[in-house]
Write a protein that holds these residues in place. Structure first.
Motif, mmCIF file in Angstrom:
data_model
loop_
_atom_site.group_PDB
_atom_site.id
_atom_site.type_symbol
_atom_site.label_atom_id
_atom_site.label_comp_id
_atom_site.label_asym_id
_atom_site.label_seq_id
_atom_site.Cartn_x
_atom_site.Cartn_y
_atom_site.Cartn_z
ATOM 1 N N ASP A 238 -4.508 -3.819 -1.129
ATOM 2 C CA ASP A 238 -4.007 -5.066 -0.558
ATOM 3 C C ASP A 238 -3.136 -5.790 -1.578
ATOM 4 O O ASP A 238 -3.568 -6.061 -2.710
ATOM 5 C CB ASP A 238 -5.199 -5.945 -0.153
ATOM 6 N N ASP A 239 -1.894 -6.082 -1.191
ATOM 7 C CA ASP A 239 -1.003 -6.940 -1.982
ATOM 8 C C ASP A 239 -0.701 -6.357 -3.365
ATOM 9 O O ASP A 239 -0.609 -7.086 -4.350
ATOM 10 C CB ASP A 239 -1.597 -8.350 -2.115
ATOM 11 N N ASN A 266 -0.215 -5.133 3.310
ATOM 12 C CA ASN A 266 0.521 -6.129 2.522
ATOM 13 C C ASN A 266 1.003 -5.610 1.168
ATOM 14 O O ASN A 266 1.231 -6.395 0.238
ATOM 15 C CB ASN A 266 -0.334 -7.389 2.290
ATOM 16 N N ASN A 267 1.154 -4.301 1.027
ATOM 17 C CA ASN A 267 1.680 -3.746 -0.216
ATOM 18 C C ASN A 267 3.200 -3.684 -0.143
ATOM 19 O O ASN A 267 3.784 -3.544 0.928
ATOM 20 C CB ASN A 267 1.090 -2.353 -0.458
ATOM 21 N N ARG A 268 3.843 -3.762 -1.311
ATOM 22 C CA ARG A 268 5.312 -3.852 -1.347
ATOM 23 C C ARG A 268 5.886 -2.887 -2.374
ATOM 24 O O ARG A 268 5.249 -2.569 -3.379
ATOM 25 C CB ARG A 268 5.743 -5.271 -1.693
ATOM 26 N N PHE A 297 1.620 -3.869 7.765
ATOM 27 C CA PHE A 297 2.256 -4.999 7.071
ATOM 28 C C PHE A 297 2.670 -4.650 5.642
ATOM 29 O O PHE A 297 2.649 -5.509 4.760
ATOM 30 C CB PHE A 297 1.337 -6.233 7.082
ATOM 31 N N ASN A 298 3.035 -3.395 5.405
ATOM 32 C CA ASN A 298 3.559 -2.992 4.099
ATOM 33 C C ASN A 298 5.077 -2.962 4.170
ATOM 34 O O ASN A 298 5.659 -2.652 5.207
ATOM 35 C CB ASN A 298 3.015 -1.609 3.721
#
Length: 299
Positions: A238-239, A266-268, A297-298
């Motif tokens: 996550d993140d 949520n990883n970028r 949501f990546n």
């Protein structure tokens, strides 16, 4: 026939002794009843520092570390269990019940080199720095070892710096090693090059039930794998942020991991370039087995 065997066992104890000498039987007895030859060492009760307790320990010993902050850079040895309070994992918002090993930004917090059958369980491990000039392993450096790393919070300001090339493994550098990495929290670790949370090479550990949150590196912010075949199961990514290039959650190069029942959210990847693989990035003929994961949501 059976009668001769019974008579021989009655006379010499041959069957019983052979049974009890079996390694599997010995392991089962130890799991149920403990190791009768083991010793409990308390920190700070018996020794003021964790390293002094490790130096005094012999094969089979368990070192119990009370809550508190220990500004140390420890070197583990084989066949011992180092056990804290597990406060960092059980109550991560409350540090008062943590057994904290604080590397004080001096060098690696924990080093394992050529160690077998070691356990590190229940610590908050912080403020490690790879100060060898190559930037390998900020908080935990594990090479040519077999270890269980369980129930630890590996987090908060860990730094992996290098003056000689891309740094690797802000949270843990795990090379030519095996064992299990289970139920830990890898939080806010940073590596200049590869593997903000974890760097794996020529390694096949079980990576189970961990949380990778807020880790940063150029490639593979959560986990970076090269020539590795770990089992990565039931973890949360996550993140995590691969700020320069690829693989926000997981980066695999020439690797064949099993990636099962994980959550990637949520990883970028690639703020400063056209990075790819916000969740997972594969290259160099990697052949993973990937199934039953949540990926959302990546970017």
């Amino acid at each position: 026939g059976p009668m001769l065997i019974m008579l021989e066992n009655y006379r010499t104890g041959l069957v019983w002794n052979t049974f009890m000498a079996n390694a599997t039987v010995q392991q089962a007895i130890e799991q149920v009843f403990g190791n009768p030859s083991s010793n409990i060492i308390n920190v700070p009760g018996d020794f003021a520092t964790i390293q002094a307790a490790i130096d005094a320990a012999v094969s089979g010993d368990t070192i119990l570390v009370a809550a508190g902050t220990y500004a140390e850079n420890i070197v583990m040895k084989s066949d011992i269990e180092l056990r804290g309070t597990s406060g960092g994992v059980l109550t991560p918002a409350d540090s008062t019940d943590d057994a904290i090993i604080d590397g004080a930004d001096i060098t690696r917090t924990v080093t394992l080199s050529g160690v077998t059958n070691a356990t590190i369980k229940g610590f908050t491990i912080i403020n490690g720095r790879a100060s060898d000039g190559f930037g390998l392993g900020g908080n935990i450096y594990c090479v040519n070892s077999t270890v269980s790393i369980v129930d630890n919070l590996i987090a908060d300001g860990n730094r992996m710096r290098s003056t000689a090339g891309p740094g690797r493994g802000g949270g843990i550098y795990f090379v030519s090693s095996g064992g299990e990495i289970t139920n830990n929290i890898f939080r806010d670790n940073w590596a200049w090059g590869h593997g903000g949370g974890m760097y794996l090479s020529n390694a096949d550990p079980l990576i189970l039930g961990n949380t990778f949150f807020g880790n940063t590196s150029d490639w593979g912010a959560g986990i970076y794998c090269t020539s590795a075949s770990p089992t990565i199961k039931k973890n949360i990514f996550d993140d995590n942020f691969a700020d320069f290039q690829d693989g926000g959650g997981l980066y695999c190069s020439a690797s064949s991991p099993v990636v099962e029942n994980n959550t990637f959210v949520n990883n970028r990847a690639g703020l400063f370039s056209n990075g790819e693989g916000g969740a997972i990035y594969l290259t160099n003929n990697s052949a993973p087995t990937i199934f039953n994961n949540i990926v959302a949501f990546n970017t």
